[in-house]
Design a protein around this motif. Structure first.
Motif, PDB file in Angstrom:
ATOM      1  N   VAL A  31      33.186  36.227  51.223  1.00 57.75           N
ATOM      2  CA  VAL A  31      33.166  34.771  50.289  1.00 57.75           C
ATOM      3  C   VAL A  31      34.790  35.702  50.054  1.00 57.75           C
ATOM      4  N   GLN A  32      34.990  36.449  50.185  1.00 60.01           N
ATOM      5  CA  GLN A  32      36.192  37.010  49.782  1.00 60.01           C
ATOM      6  C   GLN A  32      36.697  36.404  48.582  1.00 60.01           C
ATOM      7  N   CYS A  33      35.966  36.578  47.198  1.00 60.96           N
ATOM      8  CA  CYS A  33      37.369  36.386  45.899  1.00 60.96           C
ATOM      9  C   CYS A  33      37.821  36.686  45.131  1.00 60.96           C
ATOM     10  N   THR A  34      38.956  36.928  44.536  1.00 68.72           N
ATOM     11  CA  THR A  34      40.203  37.322  43.900  1.00 68.72           C
ATOM     12  C   THR A  34      39.722  37.621  42.918  1.00 68.72           C
ATOM     13  N   MET A  35      40.761  39.385  42.665  1.00 74.71           N
ATOM     14  CA  MET A  35      40.551  39.471  41.480  1.00 74.71           C
ATOM     15  C   MET A  35      41.840  39.908  40.726  1.00 74.71           C
ATOM     16  N   GLN A  36      42.205  40.668  39.543  1.00 79.42           N
ATOM     17  CA  GLN A  36      43.678  41.269  39.175  1.00 79.42           C
ATOM     18  C   GLN A  36      43.091  42.429  39.577  1.00 79.42           C
ATOM     19  N   LEU A  37      43.199  43.523  39.487  1.00 80.55           N
ATOM     20  CA  LEU A  37      42.745  45.428  39.337  1.00 80.55           C
ATOM     21  C   LEU A  37      44.199  45.649  37.316  1.00 80.55           C
ATOM     22  N   VAL A  38      43.062  45.509  36.855  1.00 71.87           N
ATOM     23  CA  VAL A  38      43.955  46.231  35.507  1.00 71.87           C
ATOM     24  C   VAL A  38      44.523  48.250  35.361  1.00 71.87           C
ATOM     25  N   GLU A  39      45.430  48.032  36.008  1.00 68.06           N
ATOM     26  CA  GLU A  39      45.757  49.794  35.861  1.00 68.06           C
ATOM     27  C   GLU A  39      46.498  50.372  34.320  1.00 68.06           C
ATOM     28  N   GLU A  40      45.681  50.640  33.503  1.00 71.48           N
ATOM     29  CA  GLU A  40      46.310  51.561  32.264  1.00 71.48           C
ATOM     30  C   GLU A  40      46.181  52.698  31.425  1.00 71.48           C
ATOM     31  N   ARG A  41      47.615  53.448  31.690  1.00 74.63           N
ATOM     32  CA  ARG A  41      47.323  54.807  31.553  1.00 74.63           C
ATOM     33  C   ARG A  41      48.605  55.244  30.098  1.00 74.63           C
ATOM     34  N   VAL A  42      47.564  55.957  29.612  1.00 68.65           N
ATOM     35  CA  VAL A  42      47.718  56.387  28.679  1.00 68.65           C
ATOM     36  C   VAL A  42      47.528  58.346  28.384  1.00 68.65           C
ATOM     37  N   VAL A  43      48.821  58.345  28.194  1.00 66.25           N
ATOM     38  CA  VAL A  43      49.501  59.648  28.775  1.00 66.25           C
ATOM     39  C   VAL A  43      49.081  60.183  30.428  1.00 66.25           C
ATOM     40  N   GLU A  44      48.423  60.924  29.914  1.00 66.51           N
ATOM     41  CA  GLU A  44      47.766  61.522  31.725  1.00 66.51           C
ATOM     42  C   GLU A  44      46.419  60.658  32.430  1.00 66.51           C
ATOM     43  N   ARG A  45      45.963  59.615  31.184  1.00 63.02           N
ATOM     44  CA  ARG A  45      44.796  59.822  32.254  1.00 63.02           C
ATOM     45  C   ARG A  45      45.114  57.290  32.510  1.00 63.02           C
ATOM     46  N   ALA A  46      44.489  57.577  33.559  1.00 64.96           N
ATOM     47  CA  ALA A  46      44.383  55.736  33.398  1.00 64.96           C
ATOM     48  C   ALA A  46      42.690  55.167  33.279  1.00 64.96           C
ATOM     49  N   HIS A  47      43.141  53.924  32.599  1.00 62.94           N
ATOM     50  CA  HIS A  47      41.317  52.701  32.576  1.00 62.94           C
ATOM     51  C   HIS A  47      41.834  51.916  33.057  1.00 62.94           C
ATOM     52  N   TYR A  48      40.795  51.018  33.992  1.00 67.28           N
ATOM     53  CA  TYR A  48      40.818  50.802  34.784  1.00 67.28           C
ATOM     54  C   TYR A  48      40.047  49.356  33.711  1.00 67.28           C
ATOM     55  N   LYS A  49      40.462  48.193  34.360  1.00 69.36           N
ATOM     56  CA  LYS A  49      39.024  47.022  34.526  1.00 69.36           C
ATOM     57  C   LYS A  49      38.947  46.023  35.554  1.00 69.36           C
ATOM     58  N   VAL A  50      38.745  45.066  35.676  1.00 72.82           N
ATOM     59  CA  VAL A  50      38.958  43.679  36.634  1.00 72.82           C
ATOM     60  C   VAL A  50      38.755  42.384  35.868  1.00 72.82           C
ATOM     61  N   ILE A  51      39.533  41.593  36.530  1.00 78.49           N
ATOM     62  CA  ILE A  51      39.589  40.211  35.580  1.00 78.49           C
ATOM     63  C   ILE A  51      39.491  39.257  37.174  1.00 78.49           C
ATOM     64  N   PRO A  52      38.484  38.073  36.817  1.00 78.87           N
ATOM     65  CA  PRO A  52      38.181  37.743  38.173  1.00 78.87           C
ATOM     66  C   PRO A  52      39.745  36.138  37.798  1.00 78.87           C
ATOM     67  N   LYS A  53      39.708  36.308  39.596  1.00 79.41           N
ATOM     68  CA  LYS A  53      41.660  35.069  39.037  1.00 79.41           C
ATOM     69  C   LYS A  53      40.215  33.847  40.523  1.00 79.41           C
ATOM     70  N   ASP A  54      40.924  32.478  39.800  1.00 78.85           N
ATOM     71  CA  ASP A  54      39.909  31.418  40.404  1.00 78.85           C
ATOM     72  C   ASP A  54      40.280  31.409  42.011  1.00 78.85           C
ATOM     73  N   ASN A  55      39.440  30.619  43.257  1.00 82.52           N
ATOM     74  CA  ASN A  55      39.522  31.028  44.036  1.00 82.52           C
ATOM     75  C   ASN A  55      39.359  29.394  44.031  1.00 82.52           C
ATOM     76  N   PRO A  56      39.845  28.862  45.598  1.00 78.91           N
ATOM     77  CA  PRO A  56      38.749  27.144  45.615  1.00 78.91           C
ATOM     78  C   PRO A  56      37.559  28.045  46.795  1.00 78.91           C
ATOM     79  N   THR A  57      37.482  29.257  46.664  1.00 81.10           N
ATOM     80  CA  THR A  57      35.976  29.104  47.298  1.00 81.10           C
ATOM     81  C   THR A  57      35.059  29.945  46.100  1.00 81.10           C
ATOM     82  N   SER A  58      35.155  30.590  45.667  1.00 80.32           N
ATOM     83  CA  SER A  58      33.994  30.960  44.725  1.00 80.32           C
ATOM     84  C   SER A  58      34.606  30.855  43.270  1.00 80.32           C
ATOM     85  N   HIS A  59      35.502  30.754  42.815  1.00 85.06           N
ATOM     86  CA  HIS A  59      35.947  29.699  41.576  1.00 85.06           C
ATOM     87  C   HIS A  59      35.916  30.659  40.291  1.00 85.06           C
ATOM     88  N   GLY A  60      36.791  32.017  40.741  1.00 88.42           N
ATOM     89  CA  GLY A  60      36.714  32.843  39.483  1.00 88.42           C
ATOM     90  C   GLY A  60      35.530  33.603  39.303  1.00 88.42           C
TER      91      GLY A  60
END
Length: 713
Positions: A31-60
């Motif tokens: 399907v090849q769904c689209t998304m945005q990975l958010v990397e948040e670094r606080v001091v030396e630690r990284a936290h991640y969250k995934v945000i779906p993005k719209d596209n004409p195949t799977s619509h976010g």
């Protein structure tokens, strides 16, 4: 701590925090769904969250795999440098040493065993650029005819059937958005709800619109929740079932003669064949009652619009090519193609299963879906590559046949990129044994996969977050996957690895690329005028839109719906085919009394190398299992949730039992994502479809027994 002091520390922490955004596409299914990975670094630690993005195949939309794909890409066990096996142990070496090793060993094999003694084994998750370059690398840098890829195990039956019938192969002949307009939908051997869940809303919308769903599967899967009629067919008899449908359609006047006369060839031969068939015989063969066959056939044939979808359940059989051809017969004799809400779709499995087979990874194909044995096609590609036509190797053999040639000593060195054949191949113990005999095995991977563990040299490659390139999804839409994350210091992209190896082998002049876009521009030229014509597609266009192929010019909109005017054979007509009532080569016996079929689970992908490195996914299915009907379990003394042994003529596997009333009593089901003793492909049938060389994964004869004491077994 005072309130003021707490606020001070919070402000200091905020000052030291940073956020980085990575736009990307899911690396898993077609399907090849689209998304945005958010990397948040606080001091030396990284936290991640995934945000779906719209596209004409799977619509976010994203499924559980896409939401957690980054976990394997960031896993600490990722390979970060080349590893050379010394005295049975891997040691870290420089890229220079790695390339020198390849140069010395590959040249030695070429000198003493010949150029065709080197084999190349690719993957359906490579980008179009990497798939194209791998085919060129095999034929120009290594000068070998032996290249194939794991997509042979995915789409070869449907691809060959579509080429034979339509003259061209594209997974879906229509846009996904046309599904809600189909008044009757047949889903044969496909479990979309677990394999491509983000496109299920199209089918739900069709259901809401009143579409009638016929699901053909020996198991009641999650997809069967859509079914108005579930045909719990005897495994391996799908071709016979379609003959039953055709019998009803012919006898009861549902043939679209205007369409057949104008747009098909072979109708008289097909009708003569169907006239000889008896519906009662079909019922006995398939386990589906005559009246049910008649009802299903009329539902599809009488509907104003209709679509048929198949997947591995139908295709991974030793008669998969002809089975799909019979489903295409069904589409053609009712005229349900080339119109809104009418068509056929082979639900592609791998992320780039479609594009991966279009541009040169298959043994018999050159870029643009050209035929490697066609003199005109050979001349065109040789000119693009700057070599003489005589230098271009001829046709090689399929993926599993390469393993047989290794065992026979004809292939003595192998280069594997993006695949894990020890787990994905049928009769996997044979494959493992064969690979161990190689004089030199080089593997390119993210992790030390089961296959990589056997290698003499393992090269680290980039993840989907770091690897820019194009992917062609199941609709035939070409998409551009950006890659803004920088790979680890000693990790290279697949195309870079290929170019550097070509250079040390003295063939670097043909691989002077500095970006994926440069490779794509050569691919566009190589595909120009071919069946899979990408010439009119550019990175500039893809940054604005996803474009369907064929797209022969810059001003062409792309071909969303195929065959509106004609088919791709020279005379513009599709080919009907006579399909006999074929059966699996391996039948159940007193010694092996059950049918074994295999498939997927939602949280894992292919051989599990990546998904088993994701804690969020691995925790959902920590081990494999065998789904068995309680009545069958009672007969063979199998208790629920206990370890059992499954045996075929090829070997044994051990998994945990799982009772289910949703499967036929003569059939058991095991997913194929695990390795070691749980690897079900250790025992699957390695018989090949004579047309497309697809192994018979989905059906073999098996016996099951309880394990009282694992140590003694």
């Amino acid at each position: 701590m005072t309130k003021d002091l707490l606020n001070y520390f919070r402000l200091k922490q905020k000052d030291r925090a940073s956020e980085t955004l990575f736009d990307t596409q899911c690396p898993f299914c077609s399907v090849q769904c689209t998304m945005q990975l958010v990397e948040e670094r606080v001091v030396e630690r990284a936290h991640y969250k995934v945000i779906p993005k719209d596209n004409p195949t799977s619509h976010g939309r994203l499924c559980i795999k896409g939401l957690n794909a980054h976990q394997h890409a960031l896993h600490p066990e990722r390979l970060k440098s080349p590893l050379l096996k010394v005295n049975g142990q891997f040691v870290r070496v420089s890229w220079k040493d790695a390339l020198d090793f390849i140069k010395e060993n590959f040249r030695k094999i070429q000198k003493y065993d010949g150029f065709n003694a080197l084999g190349v084994y690719g993957g359906g998750s490579l980008t179009n650029e990497e798939a194209y370059l791998l085919g060129k690398f095999a034929r120009v840098a290594l000068r070998t005819k032996h290249i194939d890829y794991n997509g042979r195990f995915c789409m070869s039956a449907a691809a060959s059937a579509m080429n034979d019938t339509f003259g061209i192969d594209r997974g879906l002949t229509n846009k996904l958005s046309e599904i809600p307009f189909a008044r009757c939908i047949i889903l044969a051997g496909t479990n979309i709800a677990e394999c491509q869940p983000t496109i299920m809303p199209y089918f739900h919308q069709a259901k809401q619109n009143g579409s009638y769903f016929i699901v053909i599967d020996p198991r009641e899967t999650a997809t069967c929740e859509l079914a108005d009629l579930h045909l719990k067919i005897k495994p391996g008899t799908d071709a016979a079932l379609v003959n039953g449908f055709l019998k009803v359609i012919f006898d009861e006047g549902y043939v679209d003669y205007a369409f057949v006369d104008e747009k098909t060839e072979g109708f008289a031969e097909l009708k003569e064949h169907i006239d000889r068939i008896q519906l009662d015989e079909i019922a006995q063969l398939t386990g589906i009652a005559p009246e049910v066959i008649r009802f299903a056939a009329i539902q599809y044939a009488s509907a104003q619009t209709g679509m048929v979808f198949t997947a591995r359940g139908v295709e991974q059989q030793t008669n998969g090519n002809m089975t799909v051809r019979n489903f295409l017969n069904l589409v053609l004799v009712t005229g349900k193609i080339g119109k809104l809400g009418c068509g056929y779709g082979a639900i592609t499995g791998q992320g780039n299963g479609q594009g991966g087979r279009e541009h040169g990874q298959k043994a018999d194909q050159l870029p643009g879906y050209r035929d490697i044995e066609n003199e005109e096609h050979r001349k065109y590609i040789a000119d693009v590559w700057g070599i003489s036509e005589n230098e271009l190797p001829r046709k090689g053999v399929s993926a599993y046949e390469m393993m047989q040639k290794i065992s026979a000593g004809e292939i003595t060195g192998m280069f594997i990129m993006g695949s894990n054949p020890i787990v994905s191949s049928p009769n996997a113990q044979f494959v493992k044994k064969a690979l161990k005999t190689l004089k030199c095995l080089v593997v390119v991977d993210l992790f030390l996969s089961e296959t990589a563990q056997l290698a003499d040299l393992v090269l680290p490659t980039s993840s989907y977050l770091e690897d820019e390139g194009t992917i062609t999804n199941l609709e035939g839409r070409v998409t551009l996957r950006p890659a803004s994350k920088i790979p680890p210091k000693e990790v290279k992209q697949d195309w870079e690895i290929l170019c550097e190896i070509a250079d040390v082998l003295g063939r670097g002049e043909y691989f002077r690329f500095s970006s994926a876009e440069e490779i794509f521009n050569e691919l566009r030229l190589a595909s120009r005028g071919g069946k899979a014509d990408y010439y009119g597609i550019t990175y500039e266009r893809l940054r604005k839109e996803r474009v369907y192929w064929p797209c022969p010019s810059f001003d062409h909109p792309g071909t969303a719906r195929m065959f509106e005017q004609s088919f791709a054979h020279r005379d513009g007509k599709a080919r009907l085919a006579v399909v006999e009532n074929q059966f699996p080569k391996e039948q159940i016996t007193e010694q092996y009394p059950l049918y074994l079929t295999t498939g997927r689970v939602l949280s894992h992908y292919l051989t599990g190398v990546q998904t088993r490195k994701s804690p969020a996914l691995a925790s959902r299915h920590i081990e494999s299992f065998v789904e068995i009907h309680p009545n069958a379990a009672k007969k063979y003394k199998i208790e629920n949730n206990t370890l059992v042994k499954l045996e075929t003529k090829r070997g044994a596997a051990v998994v945990r039992s799982k009772y289910s009333y949703k499967i036929r009593e003569d059939t058991v089901f095991v997913p194929f994502h695990w390795s070691g003793i749980q690897n079900i492909n250790q025992i699957t049938d390695d018989s090949l479809d004579p047309h497309c060389k697809m192994p018979g994964f989905k059906i073999c004869a098996v016996r099951i027994s309880p394990i009282v004491n694992l140590e003694k077994n």
